[in-house]
Every structure is written in structure tokens, then in C-alpha cells.
Design a protein around this motif. Structure first.
Motif, PDB file in Angstrom:
ATOM      1  N   GLY A   1      52.073  25.726  31.125  1.00 45.00           N
ATOM      2  CA  GLY A   1      52.891  26.384  32.138  1.00 45.00           C
ATOM      3  C   GLY A   1      52.791  27.905  32.100  1.00 45.00           C
ATOM      4  O   GLY A   1      53.420  28.584  32.889  1.00 45.00           O
ATOM      5  N   TRP A   2      52.003  28.447  31.168  1.00 46.48           N
ATOM      6  CA  TRP A   2      51.795  29.893  31.136  1.00 46.48           C
ATOM      7  C   TRP A   2      50.601  30.199  32.029  1.00 46.48           C
ATOM      8  O   TRP A   2      49.488  29.815  31.738  1.00 46.48           O
ATOM      9  CB  TRP A   2      51.507  30.398  29.723  1.00 46.48           C
ATOM     10  N   HIS A   3      50.840  30.908  33.097  1.00 47.54           N
ATOM     11  CA  HIS A   3      49.782  31.172  34.062  1.00 47.54           C
ATOM     12  C   HIS A   3      48.622  31.930  33.425  1.00 47.54           C
ATOM     13  O   HIS A   3      48.789  32.746  32.537  1.00 47.54           O
ATOM     14  CB  HIS A   3      50.341  31.994  35.221  1.00 47.54           C
ATOM     15  N   CYS A   4      47.427  31.662  33.921  1.00 44.50           N
ATOM     16  CA  CYS A   4      46.246  32.369  33.458  1.00 44.50           C
ATOM     17  C   CYS A   4      45.164  32.191  34.503  1.00 44.50           C
ATOM     18  O   CYS A   4      45.082  31.141  35.124  1.00 44.50           O
ATOM     19  CB  CYS A   4      45.785  31.771  32.130  1.00 44.50           C
ATOM     20  N   GLY A   5      44.366  33.227  34.733  1.00 47.57           N
ATOM     21  CA  GLY A   5      43.194  33.031  35.574  1.00 47.57           C
ATOM     22  C   GLY A   5      43.130  33.912  36.790  1.00 47.57           C
ATOM     23  O   GLY A   5      43.992  34.742  37.028  1.00 47.57           O
ATOM     24  N   GLN A   6      42.091  33.697  37.602  1.00 50.29           N
ATOM     25  CA  GLN A   6      41.772  34.605  38.704  1.00 50.29           C
ATOM     26  C   GLN A   6      42.379  34.198  40.036  1.00 50.29           C
ATOM     27  O   GLN A   6      42.309  34.955  40.998  1.00 50.29           O
ATOM     28  CB  GLN A   6      40.251  34.754  38.829  1.00 50.29           C
ATOM     29  N   GLY A   7      42.928  32.985  40.118  1.00 48.65           N
ATOM     30  CA  GLY A   7      43.663  32.575  41.314  1.00 48.65           C
ATOM     31  C   GLY A   7      42.935  32.828  42.616  1.00 48.65           C
ATOM     32  O   GLY A   7      41.827  32.326  42.826  1.00 48.65           O
ATOM     33  N   HIS A   8      43.551  33.630  43.504  1.00 48.89           N
ATOM     34  CA  HIS A   8      42.970  33.903  44.825  1.00 48.89           C
ATOM     35  C   HIS A   8      41.647  34.660  44.749  1.00 48.89           C
ATOM     36  O   HIS A   8      40.968  34.819  45.747  1.00 48.89           O
ATOM     37  CB  HIS A   8      43.949  34.741  45.663  1.00 48.89           C
ATOM     38  N   TRP A   9      41.316  35.198  43.586  1.00 51.90           N
ATOM     39  CA  TRP A   9      40.095  36.010  43.469  1.00 51.90           C
ATOM     40  C   TRP A   9      39.037  35.276  42.622  1.00 51.90           C
ATOM     41  O   TRP A   9      38.289  35.896  41.871  1.00 51.90           O
ATOM     42  CB  TRP A   9      40.433  37.365  42.850  1.00 51.90           C
ATOM     43  N   ALA A  10      38.986  33.953  42.804  1.00 53.14           N
ATOM     44  CA  ALA A  10      38.091  33.133  41.985  1.00 53.14           C
ATOM     45  C   ALA A  10      36.625  33.552  42.126  1.00 53.14           C
ATOM     46  O   ALA A  10      35.824  33.372  41.206  1.00 53.14           O
ATOM     47  CB  ALA A  10      38.262  31.658  42.352  1.00 53.14           C
ATOM     48  N   GLU A  11      36.276  34.142  43.288  1.00 48.80           N
ATOM     49  CA  GLU A  11      34.844  34.470  43.523  1.00 48.80           C
ATOM     50  C   GLU A  11      34.424  35.781  42.850  1.00 48.80           C
ATOM     51  O   GLU A  11      33.246  36.102  42.760  1.00 48.80           O
ATOM     52  CB  GLU A  11      34.554  34.510  45.037  1.00 48.80           C
ATOM     53  N   VAL A  12      35.406  36.536  42.351  1.00 46.78           N
ATOM     54  CA  VAL A  12      35.096  37.820  41.704  1.00 46.78           C
ATOM     55  C   VAL A  12      34.526  37.550  40.310  1.00 46.78           C
ATOM     56  O   VAL A  12      34.943  36.603  39.632  1.00 46.78           O
ATOM     57  CB  VAL A  12      36.395  38.655  41.605  1.00 46.78           C
ATOM     58  N   SER A  13      33.549  38.374  39.897  1.00 49.44           N
ATOM     59  CA  SER A  13      32.958  38.123  38.577  1.00 49.44           C
ATOM     60  C   SER A  13      34.015  38.372  37.500  1.00 49.44           C
ATOM     61  O   SER A  13      34.907  39.213  37.663  1.00 49.44           O
ATOM     62  CB  SER A  13      31.755  39.034  38.348  1.00 49.44           C
ATOM     63  N   GLU A  14      33.888  37.631  36.408  1.00 46.16           N
ATOM     64  CA  GLU A  14      34.889  37.740  35.354  1.00 46.16           C
ATOM     65  C   GLU A  14      34.927  39.151  34.778  1.00 46.16           C
ATOM     66  O   GLU A  14      35.993  39.672  34.445  1.00 46.16           O
ATOM     67  CB  GLU A  14      34.578  36.715  34.259  1.00 46.16           C
ATOM     68  N   SER A  15      33.745  39.783  34.729  1.00 42.71           N
ATOM     69  CA  SER A  15      33.732  41.125  34.137  1.00 42.71           C
ATOM     70  C   SER A  15      34.462  42.120  35.040  1.00 42.71           C
ATOM     71  O   SER A  15      35.166  43.006  34.552  1.00 42.71           O
ATOM     72  CB  SER A  15      32.302  41.579  33.843  1.00 42.71           C
ATOM     73  N   ASP A  16      34.317  41.968  36.367  1.00 42.62           N
ATOM     74  CA  ASP A  16      35.093  42.827  37.262  1.00 42.62           C
ATOM     75  C   ASP A  16      36.580  42.550  37.108  1.00 42.62           C
ATOM     76  O   ASP A  16      37.394  43.469  36.976  1.00 42.62           O
ATOM     77  CB  ASP A  16      34.704  42.594  38.738  1.00 42.62           C
ATOM     78  N   TRP A  17      36.938  41.284  37.143  1.00 41.81           N
ATOM     79  CA  TRP A  17      38.345  40.899  37.056  1.00 41.81           C
ATOM     80  C   TRP A  17      39.024  41.497  35.829  1.00 41.81           C
ATOM     81  O   TRP A  17      40.175  41.913  35.869  1.00 41.81           O
ATOM     82  CB  TRP A  17      38.449  39.367  37.033  1.00 41.81           C
ATOM     83  N   LYS A  18      38.274  41.572  34.756  1.00 44.04           N
ATOM     84  CA  LYS A  18      38.859  42.057  33.501  1.00 44.04           C
ATOM     85  C   LYS A  18      38.833  43.570  33.366  1.00 44.04           C
ATOM     86  O   LYS A  18      39.340  44.113  32.377  1.00 44.04           O
ATOM     87  CB  LYS A  18      38.136  41.415  32.307  1.00 44.04           C
ATOM     88  N   ARG A  19      38.246  44.260  34.341  1.00 51.83           N
ATOM     89  CA  ARG A  19      38.226  45.732  34.289  1.00 51.83           C
ATOM     90  C   ARG A  19      39.486  46.276  34.931  1.00 51.83           C
ATOM     91  O   ARG A  19      39.767  45.979  36.079  1.00 51.83           O
ATOM     92  CB  ARG A  19      37.009  46.275  35.042  1.00 51.83           C
ATOM     93  N   TRP A  20      40.223  47.119  34.236  1.00 53.58           N
ATOM     94  CA  TRP A  20      41.489  47.591  34.807  1.00 53.58           C
ATOM     95  C   TRP A  20      41.261  48.477  36.020  1.00 53.58           C
ATOM     96  O   TRP A  20      42.058  48.474  36.954  1.00 53.58           O
ATOM     97  CB  TRP A  20      42.377  48.242  33.754  1.00 53.58           C
ATOM     98  N   ARG A  21      40.139  49.190  36.026  1.00 55.59           N
ATOM     99  CA  ARG A  21      39.840  50.027  37.195  1.00 55.59           C
ATOM    100  C   ARG A  21      39.614  49.155  38.432  1.00 55.59           C
ATOM    101  O   ARG A  21      40.009  49.526  39.528  1.00 55.59           O
ATOM    102  CB  ARG A  21      38.604  50.887  36.949  1.00 55.59           C
TER     103      ARG A  21
END
Ligand SMILES: *Cc1c(COP(=O)(O)O)cnc(C)c1O
Ligand code: SF4
Length: 393
Positions: free
Chosen positions: A9-29
Motif C-alpha cells: 500500500g506504499w505508493h511507488c513508481g512512475q504512474g502517469h509518466w510510465a513512458e519516461v525513461s527511469e533515469s529522467d524520472w529519477k533526476r530532480w531537475r
């Protein structure tokens, strides 16, 4: 590390942005660059209610709205009353100003020796180092100054604040806030913390930040190294609802504690329809302990303009503390406070556990409502006001 397989029940993941690369998703910028800041951007992902839409159009004249993709994923789009949604999506009610509401509800502008520095208590200062946040909370006490969209960084005020602290040896505690200090880049934070640590009378340095909640990607190893280098640095994060406790936040807390050596506390604001019931708060504080975060304060919502729809009554806060004390781990119970309107500072508000005091004993009521007697050696132990208090505001 808390066993991940128990975090059901602890949310995790890219949700609506599933198509974005993981490396982009994890960049705070990347997260900052892709924040949702317009009605059009929001409507790509959700249906706004008419009240929300009107609120959004009004927002840029008062407190901008911005939501990181990461945090947006926590919104339940099917539920117009979703507790995450209520915190970050503007509503038409923000346009109303109730008679008791103020632009500077806790009187910060009245004790500001230099721009950006609030010196209310003799031994500690609140140092506002930026006006930017990763997302904006609709009930923000400092909505008069946050979201101004101007980079404060090495503006003269920044130096003026440091000079003031250097020149006042009674200041042993510096609280960095804003806006959100963790939006400064690593170089500026390194500089700022270095300057503060070099001041011999500054013993205690802490940061108030909602970045771990809005933008856990910002808590990089490099950032943690800076905290370690200038440590001990303490941090108060700002989590209001158990849904905000995600695997990403847990990982960020883990990095802060393990790599940065940062002790963590939490400040919550009591918000109507968000967290103003015992069950929600109990679930929140339990999750906080699992993330190594010690609940610190539960704030009665300040009387900021346009906040009436989000404010709960003080009695709700008392009911929550009463519902926690004795019923669950003592470590998990925050201090409920009212930041006194007009500049009185934080005042603790507690449920009454003293039933009766006589010359011989005190009768106390425990969490189950049972009464117990304890003998007194020196008469009445309770503080009685020694001077008739004058009502200041
Ligand atoms: C909250 C606050 C502090 C810190 O108060 P603590 O009770 O020590 O956490 C300091 N200065 C100002 C102006 C504050 O609002
Ligand atoms: S993160 Fe803090 S300073 Fe920023 S909008 Fe929210 S309450 Fe205000």
C-alpha cells in the motif's frame, strides 16, 4: 533498511509518466522542469472541478501552483476530496478572506532585523533563504513571499542574514527555511552550511524542508555528503497524510539518515478533510517511525488568508493527541501547537489529564479514562499565573 516486502500500500513508481525513461524520472531537475503549473497541463491528466478551475486561474495572483509529476501521481483522480489533491490543487475558496485571516498570520515581518531573517526567540533564528518550493501548499503560512519566482541565492540579503548571525553571539540555533532551502543547488548549500558551521556560537543547524515529500529525487548522495561534511545537520520534513509515505520517501529518509547523518523530525499541519481524524494521524505517525522520522509538531493551521476551507477546529487537534497518547508508541506523538497570531511564537496545547488537585494529592486520568491518585509533598504543583495576563492580540 525496513523490509520492502512489508510496505504493502506504499505508493511507488512512475504512474502517469510510465513512458519516461527511469533515469529522467529519477533526476530532480527533470521533475522540476516537468512540474504541472497551468490549467492546461493539469487538464491533460485530470478533470478539474469548476471550483478548482476557478482557483487555478486566481492562484497566480496569490500563491502560484506547481506540482511535481512524482507528487501528482499520489492524487486519487476519482476522488474530488482526495487528501493529496486538497493540499496542492487551488480552490475557489482561496479567494475568500475570513475576518480573522491575515497575510502575515504569525507576525514574522514584525521581528525581521534584516530581510529574510526572523529573530523571535533570543537564542535562535529562522533564516529564509529562498522563496521557491517544489510544489506549493495551498495553506502556506508564507504564501505572501513564497513562489515569487525570483532567485534569492546570493542576493545581498543572504549575506546580510549571515552577517547578522555572526554579529549576535546569543544565536546558537539557525533554522533554514523559506520557501524550501533544498531547492538551492549543491554549491550554494555547501557554501551556506559552511559559513554557518564556521560561526563559533552556532551550535545547532537545522533545515525545514518539504522536498523529501515533493521531490525525493533531490536527496542525492552528493547532497547527503554535504550534510555529512557540515554535520550534524538536523531536518524537519513536512508530511501530512499517510499516502505521502511512499517507497521513494522512505528511501530518501534512509539516505539522509544513513549517508548524511541527519536526524529527522516531522511537522504536520492539521487540515480539514486531510488529516483531522485519529485514524489517519495514527497511520501517518506509525509510517513515520518506520521511516526513522520522529513526529515533532502538529500545527494548528495558521490564519492565513484564504485558508478557512482547510482549517480544522482546535478541538480536533486535541482529540487526535488524546487518541494517540497511551494508545500507541510515545515516540510517535507530536506536540500540538498554536503559533500565536500576531507573533507570540509556538504555544503547546495539551489535553487535560489532571482531574483534581488537593493540598494532599493530585488525581490524574489515564488514557483509558481511569482515575489515579498521587500524593503531593509540597502542595499545589500547578503553575498559576503570577500576573494577570494582558491579551496582546
Ligand atoms: C518555529 C520557529 C522557530 C523554531 O522553534 P522550535 O520550537 O525551536 O522548533 C524559531 N523561530 C521562529 C520564528 C519560528 O517560527
Ligand atoms: S513547502 Fe513549506 S514553504 Fe513551501 S509552500 Fe509548502 S508550507 Fe509553504
Amino acid at each position: 533498511m525496513y523490509p520492502k516486502d512489508r510496505l504493502e500500500g506504499w505508493h511507488c513508481g512512475q504512474g502517469h509518466w510510465a513512458e519516461v525513461s527511469e533515469s529522467d524520472w529519477k533526476r530532480w531537475r527533470w521533475q522540476m522542469q516537468h512540474r504541472l503549473t497551468t490549467v492546461d497541463a493539469l487538464e491533460e491528466y485530470m478533470e478539474l472541478t469548476p471550483e478548482e478551475k476557478a482557483g487555478c486561474y486566481f492562484a497566480n495572483r496569490k500563491l502560484a501552483f506547481a506540482i511535481t509529476p512524482y507528487f501528482f501521481n499520489l492524487i486519487d483522480l476519482e476522488d474530488p476530496d482526495c487528501p493529496i489533491r486538497r493540499q496542492v490543487i487551488p480552490r475557489i475558496e482561496e479567494m475568500n478572506t475570513a475576518p480573522e485571516e491575515m497575510l502575515d498570520p504569525v507576525g514574522e515581518d514584525g521581528c525581521k532585523p534584516v530581510e529574510g531573517l526572523v529573530h523571535r526567540y533570543p537564542d535562535r533564528v529562522l533564516f529564509l533563504v529562498t522563496d521557491q518550493c517544489a510544489s506549493y501548499c495551498r495553506y502556506c503560512t508564507r504564501s505572501r513571499l513564497v513562489s515569487n519566482a525570483q532567485d534569492y541565492n546570493f542576493h545581498p540579503e543572504f549575506e546580510a542574514g549571515l552577517n547578522y548571525i555572526e554579529a549576535h553571539p546569543q544565536i546558537r540555533d539557525v533554522l533554514l527555511s523559506g520557501g524550501d532551502p533544498l531547492l538551492l543547488n549543491d554549491r550554494k548549500l555547501d557554501y551556506l552550511l559552511g559559513r554557518l558551521r564556521a560561526i563559533p556560537h552556532v551550535e545547532f543547524i537545522r533545515i525545514g524542508s518539504r522536498i523529501p515529500v515533493f521531490l525525493p529525487q533531490r536527496i542525492t548522495s552528493e547532497l547527503c555528503e554535504i550534510f555529512k561534511k557540515h554535520g550534524p545537520i538536523w531536518m524537519s520534513i513536512h508530511v501530512n497524510h499517510p499516502k505521502e509515505c511512499t517507497v521513494e520517501l522512505l528511501d530518501a529518509c534512509e539516505r539522509l539518515v544513513m549517508q548524511g547523518g541527519v536526524p529527522l523530525g516531522n511537522q504536520s499541519v492539521l487540515l480539514r478533510g486531510v488529516n483531522d481524524d485519529v485514524e489517519t494521524m495514527k497511520s501517518l505517525v506509525h509510517r513515520l517511525l518506520m521511516m526513522r522520522v520522529r513526529p515533532y509538531y502538529l500545527y494548528q493551521c495558521d490564519l492565513i488568508t484564504g485558508s478557512q476551507h482547510l482549517r480544522s477546529d482546535v478541538s480536533k487537534g486535541l482529540e487526535i493527541i488524546k487518541g494517540l497518547r497511551g494508545h500507541t508508541t510515545g515516540y510517535s506523538i507530536p506536540q500540538f501547537v498554536i503559533d500565536a497570531p500576531g507573533g507570540g511564537g509556538k504555544v503547546p496545547i495539551n489535553p487535560e489529564y489532571v482531574e483534581k488537585v488537593t493540598d494532599a494529592d493530585i488525581v490524574v486520568r489515564n488514557y483509558e479514562g481511569k482515575l489515579y491518585r498521587y500524593p503531593l509533598l509540597n502542595g499545589v504543583p500547578l503553575a498559576t499565573p503570577d500576573a494577570a495576563g494582558e491579551l496582546l492580540v
